[in-house]
Design a protein around this motif. Structure first.
Motif, PDB file in Angstrom:
ATOM      1  N   VAL A 129      43.405  47.156  41.735  1.00  0.00           N
ATOM      2  CA  VAL A 129      43.899  45.809  41.987  1.00  0.00           C
ATOM      3  C   VAL A 129      44.664  45.297  40.763  1.00  0.00           C
ATOM      4  O   VAL A 129      44.253  45.515  39.625  1.00  0.00           O
ATOM      5  N   GLN A 130      45.789  44.656  40.994  1.00  0.00           N
ATOM      6  CA  GLN A 130      46.578  44.053  39.929  1.00  0.00           C
ATOM      7  C   GLN A 130      46.734  42.558  40.198  1.00  0.00           C
ATOM      8  O   GLN A 130      46.656  42.109  41.341  1.00  0.00           O
ATOM      9  N   VAL A 131      46.969  41.826  39.132  1.00  0.00           N
ATOM     10  CA  VAL A 131      47.121  40.378  39.273  1.00  0.00           C
ATOM     11  C   VAL A 131      48.591  40.066  39.551  1.00  0.00           C
ATOM     12  O   VAL A 131      49.309  39.524  38.716  1.00  0.00           O
ATOM     13  N   ASP A 132      49.035  40.420  40.746  1.00  0.00           N
ATOM     14  CA  ASP A 132      50.397  40.084  41.166  1.00  0.00           C
ATOM     15  C   ASP A 132      50.497  38.613  41.514  1.00  0.00           C
ATOM     16  O   ASP A 132      51.529  37.978  41.311  1.00  0.00           O
ATOM     17  N   ARG A 133      49.435  38.055  42.081  1.00  0.00           N
ATOM     18  CA  ARG A 133      49.396  36.642  42.454  1.00  0.00           C
ATOM     19  C   ARG A 133      48.207  36.010  41.750  1.00  0.00           C
ATOM     20  O   ARG A 133      47.123  36.595  41.679  1.00  0.00           O
ATOM     21  N   SER A 134      48.398  34.828  41.242  1.00  0.00           N
ATOM     22  CA  SER A 134      47.306  34.134  40.556  1.00  0.00           C
ATOM     23  C   SER A 134      47.510  32.629  40.659  1.00  0.00           C
ATOM     24  O   SER A 134      48.612  32.151  40.949  1.00  0.00           O
ATOM     25  N   GLY A 135      46.419  31.903  40.437  1.00  0.00           N
ATOM     26  CA  GLY A 135      46.504  30.455  40.363  1.00  0.00           C
ATOM     27  C   GLY A 135      46.577  29.736  41.690  1.00  0.00           C
ATOM     28  O   GLY A 135      46.838  28.534  41.724  1.00  0.00           O
ATOM     29  N   SER A 478      43.517  33.752  35.523  1.00  0.00           N
ATOM     30  CA  SER A 478      42.966  34.575  36.592  1.00  0.00           C
ATOM     31  C   SER A 478      41.463  34.727  36.416  1.00  0.00           C
ATOM     32  O   SER A 478      40.930  34.638  35.314  1.00  0.00           O
ATOM     33  N   LEU A 479      40.790  34.978  37.536  1.00  0.00           N
ATOM     34  CA  LEU A 479      39.353  35.240  37.562  1.00  0.00           C
ATOM     35  C   LEU A 479      39.120  36.491  38.401  1.00  0.00           C
ATOM     36  O   LEU A 479      39.432  36.502  39.601  1.00  0.00           O
ATOM     37  N   ALA A 480      38.597  37.538  37.774  1.00  0.00           N
ATOM     38  CA  ALA A 480      38.323  38.804  38.473  1.00  0.00           C
ATOM     39  C   ALA A 480      36.865  39.187  38.224  1.00  0.00           C
ATOM     40  O   ALA A 480      36.551  39.903  37.285  1.00  0.00           O
ATOM     41  N   PRO A 481      35.947  38.706  39.063  1.00  0.00           N
ATOM     42  CA  PRO A 481      34.515  38.967  38.848  1.00  0.00           C
ATOM     43  C   PRO A 481      34.159  40.431  39.052  1.00  0.00           C
ATOM     44  O   PRO A 481      34.879  41.191  39.698  1.00  0.00           O
ATOM     45  N   GLY A 482      32.981  40.801  38.526  1.00  0.00           N
ATOM     46  CA  GLY A 482      32.511  42.167  38.644  1.00  0.00           C
ATOM     47  C   GLY A 482      31.892  42.494  39.975  1.00  0.00           C
ATOM     48  O   GLY A 482      31.738  43.660  40.318  1.00  0.00           O
ATOM     49  N   SER A 483      31.499  41.475  40.743  1.00  0.00           N
ATOM     50  CA  SER A 483      30.989  41.734  42.090  1.00  0.00           C
ATOM     51  C   SER A 483      31.103  40.455  42.913  1.00  0.00           C
ATOM     52  O   SER A 483      31.297  39.353  42.390  1.00  0.00           O
ATOM     53  N   ARG A 484      30.944  40.620  44.224  1.00  0.00           N
ATOM     54  CA  ARG A 484      31.032  39.473  45.125  1.00  0.00           C
ATOM     55  C   ARG A 484      29.893  38.492  44.912  1.00  0.00           C
ATOM     56  O   ARG A 484      29.996  37.324  45.292  1.00  0.00           O
ATOM     57  N   VAL A 485      28.812  38.969  44.301  1.00  0.00           N
ATOM     58  CA  VAL A 485      27.682  38.076  44.032  1.00  0.00           C
ATOM     59  C   VAL A 485      28.106  36.951  43.089  1.00  0.00           C
ATOM     60  O   VAL A 485      27.643  35.812  43.219  1.00  0.00           O
ATOM     61  N   VAL A 486      29.002  37.236  42.142  1.00  0.00           N
ATOM     62  CA  VAL A 486      29.473  36.211  41.207  1.00  0.00           C
ATOM     63  C   VAL A 486      30.117  35.058  41.976  1.00  0.00           C
ATOM     64  O   VAL A 486      29.865  33.882  41.692  1.00  0.00           O
ATOM     65  N   THR A 487      30.930  35.391  42.966  1.00  0.00           N
ATOM     66  CA  THR A 487      31.555  34.348  43.784  1.00  0.00           C
ATOM     67  C   THR A 487      30.502  33.532  44.517  1.00  0.00           C
ATOM     68  O   THR A 487      30.602  32.304  44.606  1.00  0.00           O
ATOM     69  N   GLY A 508      40.669  38.987  42.566  1.00  0.00           N
ATOM     70  CA  GLY A 508      40.221  40.284  43.052  1.00  0.00           C
ATOM     71  C   GLY A 508      38.901  40.639  42.415  1.00  0.00           C
ATOM     72  O   GLY A 508      38.451  39.995  41.463  1.00  0.00           O
ATOM     73  N   TYR A 509      38.275  41.672  42.966  1.00  0.00           N
ATOM     74  CA  TYR A 509      37.041  42.200  42.400  1.00  0.00           C
ATOM     75  C   TYR A 509      37.356  43.579  41.831  1.00  0.00           C
ATOM     76  O   TYR A 509      37.486  44.554  42.562  1.00  0.00           O
ATOM     77  N   GLY A 510      37.488  43.659  40.525  1.00  0.00           N
ATOM     78  CA  GLY A 510      37.824  44.930  39.914  1.00  0.00           C
ATOM     79  C   GLY A 510      38.344  44.727  38.512  1.00  0.00           C
ATOM     80  O   GLY A 510      38.421  43.613  37.998  1.00  0.00           O
ATOM     81  N   CYS A 511      38.688  45.843  37.877  1.00  0.00           N
ATOM     82  CA  CYS A 511      39.235  45.816  36.525  1.00  0.00           C
ATOM     83  C   CYS A 511      40.703  45.405  36.607  1.00  0.00           C
ATOM     84  O   CYS A 511      41.501  46.099  37.229  1.00  0.00           O
ATOM     85  N   THR A 512      41.042  44.322  35.973  1.00  0.00           N
ATOM     86  CA  THR A 512      42.422  43.828  36.063  1.00  0.00           C
ATOM     87  C   THR A 512      43.057  43.778  34.677  1.00  0.00           C
ATOM     88  O   THR A 512      43.485  44.796  34.147  1.00  0.00           O
ATOM     89  N   THR A 513      43.099  42.600  34.079  1.00  0.00           N
ATOM     90  CA  THR A 513      43.827  42.404  32.826  1.00  0.00           C
ATOM     91  C   THR A 513      43.328  43.309  31.710  1.00  0.00           C
ATOM     92  O   THR A 513      44.112  43.809  30.897  1.00  0.00           O
ATOM     93  N   ILE A 515      42.448  46.318  31.641  1.00  0.00           N
ATOM     94  CA  ILE A 515      42.968  47.687  31.626  1.00  0.00           C
ATOM     95  C   ILE A 515      44.488  47.735  31.798  1.00  0.00           C
ATOM     96  O   ILE A 515      45.060  48.781  32.056  1.00  0.00           O
ATOM     97  N   GLY A 516      45.133  46.584  31.680  1.00  0.00           N
ATOM     98  CA  GLY A 516      46.581  46.573  31.800  1.00  0.00           C
ATOM     99  C   GLY A 516      47.078  46.199  33.173  1.00  0.00           C
ATOM    100  O   GLY A 516      48.295  46.179  33.411  1.00  0.00           O
ATOM    101  N   ASN A 517      46.182  45.865  34.100  1.00  0.00           N
ATOM    102  CA  ASN A 517      46.585  45.444  35.439  1.00  0.00           C
ATOM    103  C   ASN A 517      46.757  43.931  35.505  1.00  0.00           C
ATOM    104  O   ASN A 517      46.339  43.276  36.456  1.00  0.00           O
ATOM    105  N   SER A 518      47.368  43.369  34.472  1.00  0.00           N
ATOM    106  CA  SER A 518      47.554  41.921  34.390  1.00  0.00           C
ATOM    107  C   SER A 518      48.662  41.433  35.296  1.00  0.00           C
ATOM    108  O   SER A 518      48.787  40.234  35.526  1.00  0.00           O
ATOM    109  N   GLY A 519      49.473  42.364  35.807  1.00  0.00           N
ATOM    110  CA  GLY A 519      50.579  41.961  36.661  1.00  0.00           C
ATOM    111  C   GLY A 519      51.693  41.317  35.852  1.00  0.00           C
ATOM    112  O   GLY A 519      51.623  41.189  34.622  1.00  0.00           O
ATOM    113  N   PRO A 520      52.744  40.878  36.536  1.00  0.00           N
ATOM    114  CA  PRO A 520      53.906  40.342  35.812  1.00  0.00           C
ATOM    115  C   PRO A 520      53.681  38.919  35.312  1.00  0.00           C
ATOM    116  O   PRO A 520      52.933  38.141  35.897  1.00  0.00           O
ATOM    117  N   LEU A 521      54.313  38.591  34.208  1.00  0.00           N
ATOM    118  CA  LEU A 521      54.443  37.197  33.780  1.00  0.00           C
ATOM    119  C   LEU A 521      55.573  36.561  34.580  1.00  0.00           C
ATOM    120  O   LEU A 521      56.407  37.251  35.170  1.00  0.00           O
TER     121      LEU A 521
END
Length: 906
Positions: A129-135, A478-487, A508-513, A515-521
């Protein structure tokens, strides 16, 4: 699990079956077992239980039972693990290798089914998953749709693997981060199989597998290459380690988080040089820590360099199992087992013999961040402003940013349009300058598994919103929790809506920013950064901040707790003293300081108690295979052999087994080597085999263009690890790598010799391959530090590099190099590239390398200079164990395993 012998008469009745008793070994006089570090005892149990006279011998048991912490020696331990855990970036290429191995078996007339994991293997899809959309409120679903569109080929392949291998299971996308899923769901803590009870142990293809050490489980990260061997029945071989005991005392002060403690421990242990060692925590301070706090500390073991950061099992462990919905039967099984083995409870001072003891008073911990380029570079929060300002004018060669004094105040006006949470586009003009925060991400496995810091972030957001504070739209939040339980618990406590109001919507739920999956500015933001050559910043609750990792345009990256991420997002700058300067003004124009919105420990504890229920975990993990409708719709091929597609740009049959021969090769020397790169200290696996975006102008980007892939569909390097054509072109191609052979040009360039022309590293390697010229790479201290990327070694191999010489190696990468048939050599003290006056024009000949290679022997490297002069330097062979010699002799660990399996199948 089949047990063939019990030479020590250690099998004892336990519950409805039996266990292998460690106290029985002590009764027989094999050693002072009750004084061994708990982590060593868990490894000893595996060695004892698997003592079959073939993979594990009686001498192995006797040697480890007599472990001497002060002088552990260098004996190799054959560690057979209970299971393997994978994430998809490293898991996909591993599955590709297994599929190719089945092809190789078939090609020599064998049964492809011989390639089958012998222990349970779980792969969690969390890195795509990448942070293509945020906010916005729709960010999560938007990113999920994009993720499945980009990764359909990979997901089809994973579904094939799930049906092709009996012991291979997949946790679908959008469930959680592998390490949090491991903590909350996959971990058994104690296994029972065929009536035998034994500890849950594992290795994983992610360096942060160590997070499970917080649950009292022995395990660590290995490369995918080593994990494949482990799943195919090979012991994980490692040298008997020193065990550093860390005695935690006292209690943490108000306003301090588990992240602050972790950053301090990272700084302390990195300075202690614990690479290759076990770290075990004990004492009253350790006992007081919650299990999520322990897991946060354990997670960062790769950052402080240790193989593990281990916490023994106690009542806190059992309480966490209860909180996460485990059955009372399984909890009692864990309690009974560890009491029977005399391993239950956090040791007190003086009870265990450690190689060395370090003391840390929890009362000395203060709020901290780390950066801007390494996780061990801790900074007290009030000092960040001065540290950042000092780095601005410091030369790049000294770790600074090299901004001239006259450029320090540069500011560019940026206009961006962003939708609010209702979807309405609003245009905003903002000033962008050195020190501006452009990314603020609550992300990564390290902190999003910890309710106290996640709830803390929500409370900071609540107080900020109530005071009328806002985040500048120029900041990508962005907010990318480690599991759905966090939500679930953020919603139950009512805190998610405040995070949403500040732009920290679920992405999303996964490793994002991290690991470099921060998506575009936003385009105008990135354009302004480039135009002004601005040193902007990211703030993230992650564990890695190496150069160009978070985003190629962002030069300063600071790790911190989730509450501090919210605070710096509000401030919009990192060159600020949060103790004395305000975050902004409230709705009445009054300044608001960090202390005004920072929650107390009591507030956090009450919210955690109110928000978390065991039923949340049970419901979220009750039917994970059907939890994601998009995953259910993916179709795949079937059968034992994979049908490779020539047209695929994601999955290709790798060349590692081309021309496979059952006969073992021999170890020979190398003559006429040309240097590919002269690199400095702290070269990471990010530098060697980058994740993140694929530059269009680089070799990998050109390859994708040539194969009809548009720029918008490039995806990331990590997502394309199943295609060796892409990954080889990405090796040594990081935009921030500094090769002394590139005439000052930053990025993946080298000088083709003897012509002296500066070209892309991949292109140079292609030409050297045509000339049959073997290659050598030189590095400095901690070569290969960072993530456990097997492609950093695979790509090195496929580029034609035969030898790497460095001042020191990070553990996993050294092992991976051997696993791919690349020889790691080490300079002796005082010698390096500079002392030898290397400039890249030399030719190198290796002397003393032959079929009689021994672990740790010395070899001579002959240096033929361009003026004809010849010098010789003695180097240490960093093949440390006997089994590593055999891996190298076979051309790598996979050919070794493949030949072994075929031999045993006859």
């Amino acid at each position: 699990m089949s047990v063939t012998s019990d030479p020590f008469s250690a099998r004892k009745p336990f519950r409805s079956g039996e266990l292998y008793s460690l106290p029985a070994l002590e009764e027989q006089g094999l050693g002072p077992i009750s004084r061994l570090p708990i982590s060593i005892r868990v490894v000893l149990e595996s060695v004892l239980r698997n003592c079959d006279g073939q993979r594990v011998h009686e001498a192995d048991v006797r040697a480890l039972a007599a472990y001497d912490a002060k002088n552990p020696g260098t004996k190799e331990i054959p560690f057979v693990v209970s299971r393997i855990v994978l994430q998809d970036f490293t898991g996909v290429p591993l599955l590709v290798d297994l599929a190719a191995m089945r092809d190789a078996v078939k090609s020599v007339g064998g049964d492809p089914a011989v390639i089958e994991p012998l222990v349970p293997v779980d792969l969690v899809v969390d890195h795509s998953v990448q942070v293509d959309r945020s906010g916005t409120a729709s960010s999560f679903l938007d990113n999920l749709k994009i993720e499945f569109g980009r990764n359909r080929e990979r997901y089809e392949f994973l579904k094939w693997g799930q049906q092709a291998f009996e012991t291979f299971a997949v946790v679908p996308p959008a469930i959680g981060i592998v390490h949090q899923v491991n903590l909350e769901y996959l971990a058994k803590v104690v296994f029972e199989r065929n009536g035998v009870y034994y500890p849950d142990t594992l290795v994983g293809t992610d360096s942060h597998t160590t997070m499970i050490n917080g649950l009292g489980i022995v395990g660590w990260g290995v490369g995918g290459i080593e994990a494949e061997a482990g799943m195919l029945g090979q012991p994980i071989a490692f040298q008997t380690p020193e065990v550093i005991g860390v005695n935690l005392t006292g209690a943490m002060r108000e306003g301090v988080t588990a992240t602050d403690l972790t950053l301090r421990i990272t700084q302390l242990l990195r300075a202690e040089k614990v690479v290759g060692k076990f770290v075990e925590f004990y004492g009253e301070g350790t006992e007081s820590l919650s299990l999520p706090d322990r897991a946060t500390i354990a997670n960062m073991a790769p950052e402080y360099g240790a193989t593990m950061g281990f916490f023994p099992i106690d009542e806190k462990t059992l309480n966490y199992m209860r909180m996460t919905g485990r059955s009372e039967e399984s909890i009692e099984q864990v309690r009974d087992y560890y009491i029977e083995q005399k391993m239950f409870g956090i040791p007190k001072e003086g009870e265990i013999d450690y190689s060395k003891v370090l003391n840390l008073d929890l009362g000395t911990i203060v709020p901290s961040v780390a950066g801007p380029k390494r996780p061990q570079d801790r900074i007290d929060v009030p000092d960040l402003k001065n540290v950042f300002n000092g780095l601005m004018e410091m030369p790049v060669a000294e770790g600074g940013f090299g901004v001239e004094a006259g450029e320090r105040g540069r500011s560019l006006e940026v206009e961006i349009e962003k939708p609010d949470n209702g979807g309405t586009l609003t245009a905003t003009r903002s000033g962008l300058s050195h020190g501006s925060v452009v990314i603020a991400a609550i992300t990564s496995c390290t902190n999003t598994s910890n309710p106290s810091v996640m709830i803390g972030a929500g409370l900071v957001a609540k107080k900020a919103v109530e005071r009328g504070l806002e985040v500048n739209p120029i900041v990508k939040t962005s907010l990318a929790p480690g599991s759905r339980v966090v939500t679930e618990y953020l919603n139950k406590t009512g805190l998610q809506r405040y995070l949403d109001q500040l732009g920290f919507n679920l992405v999303g739920y996964g490793c994002t920013t991290c690991i470099g999956n921060s998506g575009p500015l936003d385009g105008p933001v990135e354009a302004a950064i480039e135009e002004g050559n601005l040193v902007t910043a990211s703030v993230l609750s992650g564990n890695r901040n190496f150069e160009a990792r978070v985003h190629s345009a962002v030069k300063a990256n600071f790790l911190m707790s989730p509450p501090l991420v919210v605070a710096y997002a509000l401030a919009g700058r990192v060159d600020i003293d949060l103790d004395t300067e305000s975050l902004g003004n409230d709705s009445e124009g009054n300044p608001v300081y960090l202390k005004d919105i920072w929650p107390t420990h009591r507030e956090i504890e009450e919210a955690v108690a109110d928000g978390i229920r065991p039923a949340m975990y049970s419901s979220q993990y009750s039917d994970i295979l059907n939890a994601n409708p998009e995953w259910k719709e993916i179709e795949s091929s079937t059968g034992a052999i994979y049908s490779w597609k020539d047209s695929s740009t994601y999955i290709q049959k790798p060349p590692f087994f081309d021309g496979f021969d059952l006969e073992v090769g021999s170890i020979t020397t190398f003559e006429g080597m040309r240097p590919l790169a002269l690199l400095g200290d702290s070269v990471t696996t990010d530098h060697i085999s980058p994740a993140g975006n694929i530059p269009e102008s680089g070799p990998a980007g050109r390859y994708l263009n040539e194969h009809g892939v548009e720029r918008k569909d490039f995806n990331s390097f990590g997502s394309r690890r199943g295609n060796d054509r892409i990954m080889t072109r990405g090796t040594f191609a990081n935009v921030r790598i500094k090769n002394r052979m590139a005439d000052g040009k930053e990025g993946g360039y080298t000088k083709l010799m003897p012509e002296g022309e500066v070209v892309d590293i991949f292109d140079a390697c292609q030409e050297y391959a045509r000339r049959n010229t073997p290659l050598i790479v030189f590095g400095g201290v901690d070569y290969g530090m960072g993530s456990s990327r097997d492609w950093a070694a695979k790509g090195t191999n496929l580029l034609g590099v035969k030898v790497v010489v460095a001042k020191s190696y990070e553990r996993i990468h050294r092992s991976n190099l051997i696993g791919m048939g690349v020889l790691p050599l080490e300079f002796k003290d005082g010698e390096n590239v500079d002392s030898l006056s290397l400039d890249g024009s030399e030719v190198f000949n290796l002397k003393g390398l032959d079929n009689n290679l021994k672990p740790g022997q010395e070899v001579d490297l002959e240096i033929v200079r361009s003026n004809g002069n010849v010098d010789t330097v003695s180097l240490l062979v960093r093949i440390d164990t006997g089994i590593e010699v055999e891996y190298y002799r076979h051309g790598g660990i996979l050919p070794y395993v493949l030949r072994s399996l075929l031999k045993n199948a006859k």
